[in-house]
Design a protein around this motif. Structure first.
Motif, PDB file in Angstrom:
ATOM      1  N   LEU A 146      43.704  26.026  37.186  1.00 53.09           N
ATOM      2  CA  LEU A 146      42.462  25.478  37.732  1.00 53.09           C
ATOM      3  C   LEU A 146      41.646  24.940  36.570  1.00 53.09           C
ATOM      4  O   LEU A 146      41.302  25.693  35.651  1.00 53.09           O
ATOM      5  CB  LEU A 146      41.680  26.558  38.481  1.00 53.09           C
ATOM      6  N   VAL A 147      41.328  23.665  36.583  1.00 59.51           N
ATOM      7  CA  VAL A 147      40.538  23.070  35.507  1.00 59.51           C
ATOM      8  C   VAL A 147      39.358  22.331  36.107  1.00 59.51           C
ATOM      9  O   VAL A 147      39.342  21.978  37.289  1.00 59.51           O
ATOM     10  CB  VAL A 147      41.398  22.115  34.634  1.00 59.51           C
ATOM     11  N   LYS A 190      35.831  27.325  39.705  1.00 54.69           N
ATOM     12  CA  LYS A 190      37.102  27.962  39.293  1.00 54.69           C
ATOM     13  C   LYS A 190      37.016  29.490  39.406  1.00 54.69           C
ATOM     14  O   LYS A 190      37.878  30.120  40.006  1.00 54.69           O
ATOM     15  CB  LYS A 190      37.443  27.550  37.856  1.00 54.69           C
ATOM     16  N   SER A 191      36.001  30.085  38.796  1.00 59.51           N
ATOM     17  CA  SER A 191      35.868  31.548  38.836  1.00 59.51           C
ATOM     18  C   SER A 191      35.616  32.042  40.255  1.00 59.51           C
ATOM     19  O   SER A 191      35.999  33.166  40.617  1.00 59.51           O
ATOM     20  CB  SER A 191      34.734  31.998  37.918  1.00 59.51           C
ATOM     21  N   ASP A 231      41.664  34.331  33.365  1.00 57.22           N
ATOM     22  CA  ASP A 231      40.411  33.571  33.245  1.00 57.22           C
ATOM     23  C   ASP A 231      40.154  33.303  31.769  1.00 57.22           C
ATOM     24  O   ASP A 231      39.579  34.139  31.067  1.00 57.22           O
ATOM     25  CB  ASP A 231      39.262  34.366  33.876  1.00 57.22           C
ATOM     26  N   ILE A 262      42.724  29.907  34.796  1.00 59.70           N
ATOM     27  CA  ILE A 262      41.538  29.083  34.576  1.00 59.70           C
ATOM     28  C   ILE A 262      41.539  28.692  33.107  1.00 59.70           C
ATOM     29  O   ILE A 262      41.694  29.553  32.226  1.00 59.70           O
ATOM     30  CB  ILE A 262      40.246  29.848  34.911  1.00 59.70           C
ATOM     31  N   HIS A 320      39.718  25.877  30.139  1.00 57.16           N
ATOM     32  CA  HIS A 320      38.967  24.709  29.684  1.00 57.16           C
ATOM     33  C   HIS A 320      39.776  23.956  28.618  1.00 57.16           C
ATOM     34  O   HIS A 320      39.651  22.754  28.472  1.00 57.16           O
ATOM     35  CB  HIS A 320      37.610  25.137  29.107  1.00 57.16           C
ATOM     36  N   LEU A 326      39.019  20.625  39.843  1.00 53.37           N
ATOM     37  CA  LEU A 326      37.873  20.879  40.725  1.00 53.37           C
ATOM     38  C   LEU A 326      36.638  20.135  40.227  1.00 53.37           C
ATOM     39  O   LEU A 326      36.403  20.040  39.017  1.00 53.37           O
ATOM     40  CB  LEU A 326      37.574  22.381  40.781  1.00 53.37           C
ATOM     41  N   GLN A 382      45.413  17.040  42.003  1.00 48.66           N
ATOM     42  CA  GLN A 382      46.363  18.094  41.685  1.00 48.66           C
ATOM     43  C   GLN A 382      47.729  17.488  41.418  1.00 48.66           C
ATOM     44  O   GLN A 382      48.091  16.444  41.972  1.00 48.66           O
ATOM     45  CB  GLN A 382      46.432  19.167  42.769  1.00 48.66           C
TER      46      GLN A 382
END
Length: 591
Positions: free
Chosen positions: A384-385, A392-393, A514, A544, A546, A560, A568
């Motif tokens: 998830l970026v 994301k969280s 995460d 997750i 960055h 997201l 995706q």
């Protein structure tokens, strides 16, 4: 018909302690027996004293007088011995009850708070909870283990002394009793102000505790901004506010106590004056007067103590209210009454989000996820970026069922999350948070937190897999080294590797990472990334990230924006598409 709710801060609020008292009915009965016996023994003392004056001091043969005096003094000594034994037994039993009930209450409140959803902690500060667990339970202990017993004992003695006085001097004591009623009524009215101030005082103390807990948990940040003086001033202002409220409470309580003592003493002195007049008229004997004097002293002291105890009861009532508020708080997330069983996953768990809409309770106008749909196959690794605040969280928090969505469906292995027991659901998931949590324990126990029944060798194997064995073995006491509060003796990267080892030891079919490598240097990141890739085999993984370099090998990358999925695909597909992900990748990889 439901019973009326006790007024805020009234002694009736102590009825909330009834469930904690019920298991100790035998000890309470024993304490009550010893209390009554001690009170009755005290009430026998004036009778023995009256007999000594009337029969031991009358003119008679010298030898007979000495025998009579000796007999009466032995009676008085016997009363004193009985009083000492009963008082000691009462003190021990009541003190034991106070300690036991307070411990049970503290355990119940703490255990209940641990089961609250994160929504509870959005509105309740940790320092506030700690204040209730410490200061408020101490007040309850003081009442149950001391004040209440003293109050009951003095009430029994006061009523007994009043009965004896009315029985021996009915006319005079009827007047005194009428005056006492006139004293009690204004005392109860004034007591309401003391109740309100008692509750306010405890609230101000809790505010100061909340500030202290928050700042002490952020000491490095406070010191880096040289904010020690500012934080000291803020805490000082809060404690000063608590002090001013406590002074107002103490002043009101002092006035209440003074009024009760002066008014009751005046009424009882009137009764004593009438008694001396009766002796002069020959209506009663000197022994009768001596007996009356002692009963008057017992009655006056009983009323004085009851005034003090009433103040303690008011404070404890406020404390009990605050504890009951915690104990009766209902979690927004609870296990179902008849939970469904999760099927055993073959190769990792399958997770599914269908048209999920969610906003945090503290931010009802801002959706964290909107029309979010995502299916994760067993054994798949999905990254998830997106920018901070993209949601994301939130995906992780909904999977762990810290919250329930306002709309849509979330399922694990085909079973809706609300129909699964929380313990069963969370046992299927291992989490490595962005900010690793290290407990005040040894390195061994910190890793074993992931699976309490794991052997020492299994713990060490997980540490080796997370590349934590090298620095843990080099610590002064190896794996048995105490890591300090929040792991202050470790670097950020070392704390992160312990968290990874903990999750790997749990060996759950769904792994949530995460920013699991965010605190690692380049060399450690390569080692841990290899370990994580090995750990991902055979289980479903949600990542997750960055730093896009850590997720290039993911089976699928989900991008997201503002709680919605905008793209995706694989890394290569998304770069070729030239959309949001391609721009993020260009920024990071070019840099």
């Amino acid at each position: 018909m439901s019973s009326p709710t006790p007024a805020k801060g009234s002694p009736r609020s102590l009825s909330g302690l009834a469930p904690f008292l019920r298991p100790y009915r035998l000890q309470i009965a024993l304490a009550g027996l010893f209390l009554v016996m001690a009170a009755v023994t005290t009430l026998l003392f004036p009778v023995a004293l009256g007999g000594l004056i009337d029969n031991g001091l009358v003119p008679a043969d010298r030898g007979q007088q000495m025998l009579a005096l000796r007999h009466h003094f032995f009676e008085l000594f016997g009363v004193a011995v009985a009083l000492g034994l009963f008082s000691a037994a009462r003190f021990y039993t009541v003190s034991w009850l106070g300690e036991r009930i307070t411990a049970d209450l503290r355990n119940a409140v703490y255990g209940h708070v641990l089961r609250q959803s994160p929504q509870f902690f959005e509105t309740t500060q940790t320092g506030e909870v700690l204040s209730r667990l410490t200061a408020d339970t101490t007040l309850v202990q003081t009442v149950v283990g001391s004040s209440l017993s003293m109050g009951l004992r003095n009430a029994v003695m006061g009523v007994g002394a009043l009965v004896m006085l009315v029985w021996t001097n009915p006319y005079v004591m009827a007047q005194v009793l009428l005056i006492l009623v006139l004293v009690v009524v204004p005392s109860m009215v004034f007591g309401r102000r003391v109740r309100k101030l008692s509750r306010a005082s405890q609230d101000r103390v809790a505010d100061a505790s909340a500030i202290a807990a928050e700042v002490l948990n952020a000491i490095p940040v406070v010191q880096s901004y040289t904010a020690e003086s500012r934080e000291s001033a803020r805490f000082s202002a809060s404690t000063q506010d608590a002090f001013r409220t406590a002074v107002r409470r103490t002043k009101a309580r002092a006035v209440l106590v003074a009024f009760i003592i002066i008014a009751t003493s005046a009424a009882l002195l009137w009764g004593l004056y009438a008694g001396t007049q009766a002796v002069l008229r020959g209506d009663i004997t000197a022994g009768h007067l001596g007996q009356t004097v002692v009963y008057v002293i017992i009655l006056a002291s009983a009323f004085a103590v009851l005034g003090e105890v009433y103040g303690d009861l008011l404070r404890a009532a406020g404390a009990t209210e605050r504890l009951m508020e915690l104990l009766h708080a209902r979690s927004a997330i609870e296990s179902p009454a008849a939970p469904a069983a999760l099927p055993a996953p073959a190769a990792g768990s399958a997770a599914a989000f269908e048209a999920v809409r969610f906003h945090y309770p503290s931010r009802p106008a801002t959706p964290a996820l909107a029309d979010f749909s995502l299916a994760v196959a067993p054994g798949e690794t999905v990254a998830l970026v997106g920018e901070s605040g993209a949601g994301k969280s939130t995906v992780f928090q909904l999977l762990l069922r810290y919250y329930d969505p306002q709309a849509g469906r979330i399922a694990l292995d085909g079973t809706d999350l609300p129909s699964v027991a929380l313990a069963d659901l969370r046992s299927r998931i291992a989490l490595v948070p962005q900010e690793p949590v290290i407990f005040s324990a040894s390195a061994l126990e910190n890793i074993r937190y992931g699976r309490p029944g794991a052997s020492d060798e299994e713990v060490r194997a997980a540490a080796r897999a997370a590349h934590a064995d090298g620095f843990l073995a080099a610590l002064p006491e190896g794996y048995d080294t105490f890591l300090g509060e929040r792991g202050v003796r470790l670097s950020g990267g070392q704390r992160q590797r312990i968290a990874i080892a903990r999750a790997m030891l749990k060996n759950a079919p769904l792994l949530l990472l995460d920013e699991a490598t965010s605190a690692l240097d380049a060399e450690s990141e390569r080692m841990v990334q290899a370990a994580l890739e090995s750990a991902m085999q055979g289980r479903t993984t949600l990542v997750i990230a960055h730093r896009l370099a850590t997720v290039q090998q993911a089976d699928r990358i989900v991008v997201l924006e503002h709680g919605r999925i905008v793209e995706q695909g694989t890394h290569a597909e998304l770069v070729a598409r030239g959309g949001v992900y391609a721009k993020l990748a260009a920024l990071q990889f070019t840099a």
